[in-house]
Design a protein around this motif. Structure first.
Motif, PDB file in Angstrom:
ATOM      1  N   MET A   4      -8.039 -29.783  26.138  1.00 21.20           N
ATOM      2  CA  MET A   4      -7.642 -29.455  27.506  1.00 21.20           C
ATOM      3  C   MET A   4      -7.276 -27.979  27.630  1.00 21.20           C
ATOM      4  O   MET A   4      -7.417 -27.390  28.699  1.00 21.20           O
ATOM      5  CB  MET A   4      -6.460 -30.319  27.914  1.00 21.20           C
ATOM      6  CG  MET A   4      -6.826 -31.780  28.131  1.00 21.20           C
ATOM      7  SD  MET A   4      -7.980 -32.025  29.511  1.00 21.20           S
ATOM      8  CE  MET A   4      -6.915 -31.707  30.906  1.00 21.20           C
ATOM      9  N   THR A   5      -6.741 -27.368  26.588  1.00 21.17           N
ATOM     10  CA  THR A   5      -6.369 -25.954  26.647  1.00 21.17           C
ATOM     11  C   THR A   5      -7.565 -25.093  27.021  1.00 21.17           C
ATOM     12  O   THR A   5      -7.461 -24.182  27.852  1.00 21.17           O
ATOM     13  CB  THR A   5      -5.801 -25.508  25.284  1.00 21.17           C
ATOM     14  OG1 THR A   5      -4.683 -26.330  24.955  1.00 21.17           O
ATOM     15  CG2 THR A   5      -5.371 -24.057  25.353  1.00 21.17           C
ATOM     16  N   LEU A   6      -8.710 -25.366  26.415  1.00 21.93           N
ATOM     17  CA  LEU A   6      -9.919 -24.609  26.711  1.00 21.93           C
ATOM     18  C   LEU A   6     -10.305 -24.766  28.181  1.00 21.93           C
ATOM     19  O   LEU A   6     -10.754 -23.812  28.826  1.00 21.93           O
ATOM     20  CB  LEU A   6     -11.051 -25.078  25.802  1.00 21.93           C
ATOM     21  CG  LEU A   6     -12.387 -24.355  25.960  1.00 21.93           C
ATOM     22  CD1 LEU A   6     -12.213 -22.876  25.636  1.00 21.93           C
ATOM     23  CD2 LEU A   6     -13.440 -24.971  25.053  1.00 21.93           C
ATOM     24  N   PHE A   7     -10.134 -25.977  28.720  1.00 23.58           N
ATOM     25  CA  PHE A   7     -10.467 -26.211  30.130  1.00 23.58           C
ATOM     26  C   PHE A   7      -9.614 -25.342  31.036  1.00 23.58           C
ATOM     27  O   PHE A   7     -10.112 -24.703  31.971  1.00 23.58           O
ATOM     28  CB  PHE A   7     -10.270 -27.685  30.476  1.00 23.58           C
ATOM     29  CG  PHE A   7     -10.185 -27.948  31.956  1.00 23.58           C
ATOM     30  CD1 PHE A   7     -11.332 -27.942  32.731  1.00 23.58           C
ATOM     31  CD2 PHE A   7      -8.956 -28.158  32.571  1.00 23.58           C
ATOM     32  CE1 PHE A   7     -11.261 -28.158  34.098  1.00 23.58           C
ATOM     33  CE2 PHE A   7      -8.877 -28.386  33.928  1.00 23.58           C
ATOM     34  CZ  PHE A   7     -10.032 -28.379  34.698  1.00 23.58           C
ATOM     35  N   LYS A  22      -9.621 -34.586  42.780  1.00 22.21           N
ATOM     36  CA  LYS A  22     -10.234 -35.674  43.542  1.00 22.21           C
ATOM     37  C   LYS A  22     -11.537 -36.149  42.918  1.00 22.21           C
ATOM     38  O   LYS A  22     -11.796 -37.349  42.802  1.00 22.21           O
ATOM     39  CB  LYS A  22     -10.482 -35.198  44.986  1.00 22.21           C
ATOM     40  CG  LYS A  22     -11.124 -36.226  45.887  1.00 22.21           C
ATOM     41  CD  LYS A  22     -10.201 -37.398  46.159  1.00 22.21           C
ATOM     42  CE  LYS A  22     -10.829 -38.375  47.160  1.00 22.21           C
ATOM     43  NZ  LYS A  22      -9.965 -39.558  47.380  1.00 22.21           N
ATOM     44  N   PHE A  23     -12.375 -35.208  42.503  1.00 24.29           N
ATOM     45  CA  PHE A  23     -13.729 -35.571  42.052  1.00 24.29           C
ATOM     46  C   PHE A  23     -14.009 -35.215  40.588  1.00 24.29           C
ATOM     47  O   PHE A  23     -15.101 -35.476  40.095  1.00 24.29           O
ATOM     48  CB  PHE A  23     -14.780 -34.870  42.932  1.00 24.29           C
ATOM     49  CG  PHE A  23     -14.632 -35.160  44.396  1.00 24.29           C
ATOM     50  CD1 PHE A  23     -15.007 -36.395  44.906  1.00 24.29           C
ATOM     51  CD2 PHE A  23     -14.122 -34.203  45.254  1.00 24.29           C
ATOM     52  CE1 PHE A  23     -14.873 -36.665  46.258  1.00 24.29           C
ATOM     53  CE2 PHE A  23     -13.983 -34.468  46.615  1.00 24.29           C
ATOM     54  CZ  PHE A  23     -14.362 -35.702  47.120  1.00 24.29           C
ATOM     55  N   GLY A  24     -13.060 -34.603  39.879  1.00 26.43           N
ATOM     56  CA  GLY A  24     -13.341 -34.111  38.526  1.00 26.43           C
ATOM     57  C   GLY A  24     -13.158 -35.110  37.412  1.00 26.43           C
ATOM     58  O   GLY A  24     -13.370 -34.791  36.250  1.00 26.43           O
ATOM     59  N   ALA A  25     -12.753 -36.360  37.701  1.00 29.16           N
ATOM     60  CA  ALA A  25     -12.571 -37.400  36.679  1.00 29.16           C
ATOM     61  C   ALA A  25     -11.657 -36.930  35.557  1.00 29.16           C
ATOM     62  O   ALA A  25     -11.968 -37.064  34.369  1.00 29.16           O
ATOM     63  CB  ALA A  25     -13.922 -37.843  36.125  1.00 29.16           C
TER      64      ALA A  25
END
Length: 405
Positions: free
Chosen positions: A1-4, A112-115
């Motif tokens: 998640m850090t990279l995101f 909303k849409f990024g899952a």
């Protein structure tokens, strides 16, 4: 998640820069000045035309036309209030709401849409791969649930994407596909594992098992070849005989199916709960080929070494079956690499030594085992050996090698 988060922040900063540049570098609007210059040029041109027309006698009231032309020029010039009107909005008043809008819209749309939940679950599953793999490989831990199988499949596919040369990973993926009856995935995964490590017996067995489920004759021939290679090793997994029996039964070779199932019975012993199931399978195969009784046609031999036995790396194991009276001439014999002990080998009619006399024709027999140290069966000096008690056909035999010539 850090990279995101790092990547998302970089993209948003780039978007803000693209929005800010036009606002910061706003240029003054000179449209009014340009229009004045154009009107003046048009006025001068029209005056020249009126002068020429007057000289040619085409115009009688030149002064009136000039007055009208001046009035038109004055009407087209904006008043001072309009000319001096300039926006008093500060650039930051536009930039700050724009930045807030970009950030809120970006992360709001992703929420909303990024899952995000699915991504987090995927990462959690990938981190749980070692525990799921251990549970799959350890039967005593219990069977994996449907959800755990799906999680393990996802985690394995993720790992294999980054580590495509992991033969163990491909083997596990193939086993999961076999459990789910996904023949195409099973064959593809096992084939990849076999290409990476074709000497691993577990991979050979898994590949053969997958190919057995194929409807292609070429695939099934390849499976039989792999199983034939596995049966030549020192230790033969009981699943090899199970696959051979299944294949033989499918091909209506009931005699071979009975032989393999009988070997399996002798390997597991009557105390195993699978023994009765194998008996029913044997009985069914016997009925299919018209037999009314079941009779063992192979000799399973379990070999152990006494503590005082010393062996060399180049020694071989010679196992021979003799008539109950101890005749030196064996009815059947086989030679095996040294391997590890205790171990079980199985002799059948294919190991018969006498023309016209099969091992299965014996009612009683004894088994002799010799560790040949020099590879020459004619010499016995210094070799270790052992002999069994008299046994009936089909009964398992135990031989302890504890004597020396």
């Amino acid at each position: 998640m850090t990279l995101f988060w790092i990547a998302s922040i970089i993209l948003i900063v780039m978007s803000i820069v693209l929005i800010a540049l036009p606002i910061i570098n706003k240029k003054s609007n000179h449209d009014e000045a340009l229009r004045d210059e154009l009107n003046k040029a048009l006025y001068k041109d029209r005056l020249s035309e009126l002068k020429e027309e007057t000289e040619e006698g085409l115009v009688e009231n030149q002064q009136d036309l000039i007055a009208d032309l001046k009035q038109s020029l004055l009407d087209d010039i904006p008043n001072e209030a309009a000319k001096s009107e300039e926006t008093s909005i500060h650039p930051l008043a536009v930039l700050i709401p724009s930045v807030v809008l970009v950030v809120a819209l970006s992360y709001g749309m992703y929420a909303k849409f990024g899952a995000a939940d699915a991504v987090k679950q995927w990462q959690d599953v990938s981190g749980n791969l070692p525990a799921l793999s251990k549970k799959l490989m350890s039967p005593q831990s219990g069977e994996l649930s449907t959800d755990e199988m799906e999680d393990l499949t996802l985690a394995l596919r993720t790992r294999l994407y980054y580590e495509p040369n992991d033969s163990t990973g491909w083997l596990l993926l193939g086993r999961i596909a076999l459990a789910n009856r996904d023949v195409t995935t099973a064959i593809g995964s096992m084939k990849k594992a076999y290409e990476l490590d074709n000497t691993n017996q577990d991979i050979q067995l898994g590949y053969a098992q997958a190919l057995m489920l194929s409807q292609d004759d070429v695939d099934q021939d390849k499976a039989r070849s792999l199983l034939g290679n596995l049966i030549q090793h020192d230790y033969v997994d009981i699943r090899v005989f199970s696959l051979l029996a299944f294949d033989a039964y499918q091909r209506k070779d009931f005699d071979a199916a009975v032989r393999y199932w009988s070997i399996m019975q002798q390997m597991i012993g009557p105390q195993d709960e699978r023994y009765e199931m194998l008996s029913r399978s044997i009985e069914n195969a016997q009925k299919q080929m018209g037999a009314t009784s079941i009779k063992g046609t192979s000799v399973p031999v379990t070999i152990s070494l006494a503590d005082q036995v010393n062996t060399t790396d180049d020694a071989v194991v010679i196992v021979s079956v003799h008539t109950a009276d101890g005749s030196p001439m064996p009815v059947a014999a086989a030679r095996y690499p040294l391997g590890t002990f205790p171990r079980t080998v199985v002799l059948d009619d294919t190991n018969s030594m006498m023309q016209g006399r099969k091992l299965s024709q014996l009612e009683e027999y004894i088994v002799r085992v010799r560790l040949d140290s020099d590879g020459n069966v004619a010499t016995k000096d210094g070799d270790w050996f052992g002999e069994s008690e008299t046994a009936k056909m089909g009964e398992p035999v135990e031989v302890i090698v504890d004597k020396q010539y």
